[in-house]
Design a protein around this motif. Structure first.
Motif, PDB file in Angstrom:
ATOM      1  N   ASN A  31       1.011  -0.993   0.120  1.00 35.59           N
ATOM      2  CA  ASN A  31       0.064   0.172   0.119  1.00 35.59           C
ATOM      3  C   ASN A  31       0.887   1.270   0.039  1.00 35.59           C
ATOM      4  OD1 ASN A  31       0.579   0.788   2.933  1.00 35.59           O
ATOM      5  ND2 ASN A  31      -0.509  -0.928   3.338  1.00 35.59           N
ATOM      6  N   TYR A  32       0.274   2.556  -0.250  1.00 32.56           N
ATOM      7  CA  TYR A  32       1.021   3.671  -0.442  1.00 32.56           C
ATOM      8  C   TYR A  32       1.888   3.840   0.728  1.00 32.56           C
ATOM      9  CZ  TYR A  32       2.123   8.495  -1.218  1.00 32.56           C
ATOM     10  OH  TYR A  32       2.592   9.651  -1.194  1.00 32.56           O
ATOM     11  N   ASP A  33       1.440   3.448   1.822  1.00 34.25           N
ATOM     12  CA  ASP A  33       2.196   4.088   3.194  1.00 34.25           C
ATOM     13  C   ASP A  33       3.182   3.251   3.162  1.00 34.25           C
ATOM     14  OD1 ASP A  33       0.026   5.544   4.238  1.00 34.25           O
ATOM     15  OD2 ASP A  33      -1.046   3.912   5.174  1.00 34.25           O
ATOM     16  N   LYS A  40      10.395   6.683  -2.961  1.00 36.80           N
ATOM     17  CA  LYS A  40       9.618   7.583  -3.192  1.00 36.80           C
ATOM     18  C   LYS A  40       9.891   8.931  -3.707  1.00 36.80           C
ATOM     19  CE  LYS A  40       6.015   9.840   0.161  1.00 36.80           C
ATOM     20  NZ  LYS A  40       5.395   9.749   1.220  1.00 36.80           N
ATOM     21  N   GLN A  87      -7.020   9.055  -0.677  1.00 33.33           N
ATOM     22  CA  GLN A  87      -6.455   7.718  -0.233  1.00 33.33           C
ATOM     23  C   GLN A  87      -7.359   7.053   0.875  1.00 33.33           C
ATOM     24  OE1 GLN A  87      -2.552   8.632   1.540  1.00 33.33           O
ATOM     25  NE2 GLN A  87      -2.047   6.693   1.793  1.00 33.33           N
ATOM     26  N   LYS A  91      -8.631   2.984   0.867  1.00 30.21           N
ATOM     27  CA  LYS A  91      -8.571   1.837   1.805  1.00 30.21           C
ATOM     28  C   LYS A  91      -9.647   1.047   2.143  1.00 30.21           C
ATOM     29  CE  LYS A  91      -4.981   4.542   4.454  1.00 30.21           C
ATOM     30  NZ  LYS A  91      -4.694   5.168   5.752  1.00 30.21           N
ATOM     31  N   ASP A 103      -4.778   2.985  -4.450  1.00 33.15           N
ATOM     32  CA  ASP A 103      -3.909   3.769  -3.505  1.00 33.15           C
ATOM     33  C   ASP A 103      -2.442   3.912  -4.266  1.00 33.15           C
ATOM     34  OD1 ASP A 103      -3.527   1.301  -2.221  1.00 33.15           O
ATOM     35  OD2 ASP A 103      -2.841   2.515  -0.808  1.00 33.15           O
TER      36      ASP A 103
END
Length: 234
Positions: A31-33, A40, A87, A91, A103
């Protein structure tokens, strides 16, 4: 707001990020986190190139964030990766936590300025969006064209489409006084640079402000300049 042509497939940094999470084995989240540096920042650079070094929403030139602030670092970390489809809603998307999640979909991600204002109470672009809000305007839509949607009135961005005007004024705050001032400064500089009326070639000027240069850069507020050329020069 320029139209953004998303590259076919995905930029290499995003591909590498997804591949690395898959190497961790079945069931590992993606996931993006989990997208962190250096990948990044590499992905931010890929987005900058894709957008010709302009903020996706206000079209401010973002070159200054690439210049070193000391011998070791630049200000790339201040630029934000914006999720056009929020975002928080991603989720609860069916494919969240997988490489197919919205995401981490390249089509859904844009690079934007920090959204700062001289008055800290006011922000713009991604920074002013309401959490979980969705937008009508989509600059990465292949069908989107500025001239079909927007016009400028004294540096103010206008449209006859009520939902998009709400995006501009309420969600993205693109008609903030500071942004209007910046646009007008750039426009006035352009007007002062114009040659004698008899020497003006509209098509050459339009080509200059709609075509990226050799470094793949478009000029700041190019849509404003083109609008002025089309509607004010004979």
């Amino acid at each position: 707001m320029i139209n953004i042509t998303k590259v076919q497939g995905e930029p290499q940094p995003l591909q590498d990020f997804k591949a690395n999470t898959q190497l961790l084995g079945a069931g590992s989240p993606c996931n993006y986190d989990l997208l962190v540096n250096p990948q990044k920042n590499d992905y931010k650079l890929a987005l900058l190139i894709e957008q010709h070094y302009l903020c996706a929403y206000c079209n401010r030139n973002l070159d200054e964030y690439l210049e070193p602030t000391d011998k070791l670092a630049n200000k790339l970390h201040l630029l934000k990766i914006e999720h056009w489809y929020p975002q928080s809603l991603c989720k609860i998307y069916a494919h969240y936590d997988t490489p197919n999640g919205r995401d981490v979909a390249h089509e859904n991600m844009l690079i934007v300025c920090p959204g700062e204002n001289a008055n800290p109470k006011f922000t713009h672009c991604d920074s002013s969006r309401t959490d979980g809000s969705t937008l009508t305007i989509k600059p990465q839509d292949p069908a989107y064209r500025f001239s079909n949607v927007f016009r400028y009135e004294g540096g103010v961005l206008k449209t006859d489409i009520a939902a998009i005007q709400s995006d501009v004024d309420d969600e993205l705050n693109l008609n903030d006084d500071m942004l209007i001032h910046r646009r007008n400064v750039v426009l006035n500089q352009f007007i002062k640079s114009l040659p004698n009326k008899n020497a003006i070639n509209k098509q050459v000027l339009i080509q200059k402000y709609t075509t990226p240069n050799r470094e793949n850069r478009l000029k700041e507020y190019c849509t404003l300049i083109v609008y002025f050329i089309v509607n004010n020069l004979n």
